[in-house]
Design a protein around this motif. Structure first.
Motif, mmCIF file in Angstrom:
data_model
loop_
_atom_site.group_PDB
_atom_site.id
_atom_site.type_symbol
_atom_site.label_atom_id
_atom_site.label_comp_id
_atom_site.label_asym_id
_atom_site.label_seq_id
_atom_site.Cartn_x
_atom_site.Cartn_y
_atom_site.Cartn_z
ATOM 1 N N SER A 64 -8.703 45.993 10.155
ATOM 2 C CA SER A 64 -8.927 44.542 10.300
ATOM 3 C C SER A 64 -7.619 43.798 10.553
ATOM 4 N N VAL A 65 -6.551 44.238 9.887
ATOM 5 C CA VAL A 65 -5.250 43.581 10.098
ATOM 6 C C VAL A 65 -4.851 43.709 11.571
ATOM 7 N N VAL A 68 -7.159 41.445 13.768
ATOM 8 C CA VAL A 68 -6.871 40.011 13.707
ATOM 9 C C VAL A 68 -5.541 39.706 14.418
ATOM 10 N N VAL A 80 -14.120 38.022 9.754
ATOM 11 C CA VAL A 80 -13.789 39.281 9.085
ATOM 12 C C VAL A 80 -14.628 39.431 7.814
ATOM 13 N N GLN A 89 -1.786 42.947 3.033
ATOM 14 C CA GLN A 89 -2.759 42.881 4.137
ATOM 15 C C GLN A 89 -3.401 41.498 4.204
ATOM 16 N N LEU A 93 -3.416 38.664 7.331
ATOM 17 C CA LEU A 93 -4.561 37.919 7.898
ATOM 18 C C LEU A 93 -4.261 36.425 7.888
ATOM 19 N N TRP A 94 -3.734 35.975 6.752
ATOM 20 C CA TRP A 94 -3.450 34.543 6.625
ATOM 21 C C TRP A 94 -2.394 34.137 7.652
ATOM 22 N N SER A 97 -3.776 33.511 10.940
ATOM 23 C CA SER A 97 -4.589 32.289 11.025
ATOM 24 C C SER A 97 -3.727 31.062 11.358
ATOM 25 N N VAL A 102 -9.459 32.014 11.824
ATOM 26 C CA VAL A 102 -9.872 33.220 11.097
ATOM 27 C C VAL A 102 -10.802 32.799 9.963
ATOM 28 N N HIS A 104 -12.677 34.663 6.797
ATOM 29 C CA HIS A 104 -12.942 35.888 6.037
ATOM 30 C C HIS A 104 -13.869 35.565 4.875
ATOM 31 N N TRP A 236 -7.405 28.767 8.604
ATOM 32 C CA TRP A 236 -8.095 29.682 7.676
ATOM 33 C C TRP A 236 -9.372 28.983 7.237
#
Ligand SMILES: NC(=O)C1=CN([C@@H]2O[C@H](COP(=O)(O)OP(=O)(O)OC[C@H]3O[C@@H](n4cnc5c(N)ncnc54)[C@H](OP(=O)(O)O)[C@@H]3O)[C@@H](O)[C@H]2O)C=CC1
Ligand SMILES: O=C(O)C1=N[C@H](C(=O)O)C[C@H](O)C1
Length: 247
Positions: A64-65, A68, A80, A89, A93-94, A97, A102, A104, A236
């Motif tokens: 996923s990392v 994204v 996600v 991780q 993701l953040w 964003s 993104v 999640h 986010w």
């Protein structure tokens, strides 16, 4: 809507593809394996060529990392559903964003969204009650406790305004501490996902239980999130924002 579905041969990947096709969406599966049409393919190339409205990802944290990061590069919003991220991780993701939208969520069912609110309400209304959480999932699940269980535990902490000690199972001579929260994990068969939060005190027991009866409930929520996220600016986002706009 045109969506790319990563992890296309996984349990959730397959369910998301079917649900999106039933909606009449244009679905582009992307997989590491050659079990899907077009075989294993580079996600970055697919995003550049096909410019989808969103990517829907239910895979593994490390995958996923990467997904994204590719979405951030291509400017494609990412939904996600993967769970089990470590702090690094999650930060990745953040970070992504900051340049792309993104969203999640550890659980895309509407019932769990309601459960989170009920848990906060129960904790606030029942001070001093013992809290124990039990989750049950299929034997193929890798992470424990589930992402949903962790989110429910966070909700308990938020309502108590303090971080409880999370005691994972119990064994041997050990008296329960006042503020602790017991966490119990079961893995068996093909259970889709069950979460129970128990409150006990004052000669009574209250249990709040959610049981997913099909993976379709998660797929439907993730697709609703994808439709909501398409075209949004970088940031986010939370599943509750999708549900609030729906209400
Ligand atoms: N948020 C929610 O509502 C829900 C979240 N989940 C979460 O979604 C995630 C996926 O669950 P599930 O579909 O059951 O899992 P599966 O194991 O069935 O599928 C995961 C898929 O990820 C892909 N993948 C990519 N990289 C790797 C890798 N390095 N190793 C193995 N697989 C890889 C594979 O698909 P391919 O080979 O096609 O690339 C694999 O099939 C889990 O984290 C789970 O907790 C599950 C249900 C609901
Ligand atoms: O792996 C699963 O199956 C599920 N994972 C999610 C989680 O970890 O909370 C959501 C759901 O319970 C199913």
């Amino acid at each position: 809507m045109r969506v790319v579905v990563t992890g296309a041969t996984g349990r959730m990947g397959r369910t998301v593809r079917e649900a999106a096709e039933e909606r009449g969406w244009d679905v582009r599966p992307v997989s590491r394996s050659d079990a899907v049409e077009d075989g294993p393919e580079d996600l970055a190339a697919v995003l550049a060529d096909e410019r989808p409205d969103a990517v829907v990802d239910f895979t593994l944290p490390e995958a996923s990392v990467e997904t994204v990061a590719a979405c951030a590069e291509a400017g494609v919003p990412a939904v996600v559903g993967t769970t089990g991220f470590d702090d690094g991780q999650f930060d990745a993701l953040w970070g992504a964003s900051q340049s792309v939208a993104v969203l999640h969520a550890p659980n895309f069912s509407r019932g769990v969204a309601v459960l989170l609110g009920l848990v906060r309400e129960a904790v606030a209304a029942l001070p001093g009650y013992d809290v124990e959480l039990t989750e049950t999932h299929h034997r193929g699940k890798r992470d424990a406790p589930s992402g949903t269980a962790n989110r429910l535990l966070d909700a308990v902490d938020e309502a108590r305004e303090t971080a409880a000690e999370r005691v994972h199972g119990r064994r041997g001579a050990h008296l329960r501490g006042d503020g602790e929260v017991g966490v119990h994990v079961r893995r068996a068969g093909d259970v889709r996902g069950e979460h129970e939060v128990l409150f006990a005190g004052n000669d009574e027991v209250l249990t709040l239980t959610h049981r997913a009866e099909s993976r379709r409930v998660f797929a439907a929520g993730a697709l609703d999130a994808a439709a909501w996220l398409a075209g949004r600016e970088a940031g986010w986002y939370d599943f509750s924002e999708v549900l609030n706009d729906d209400a």
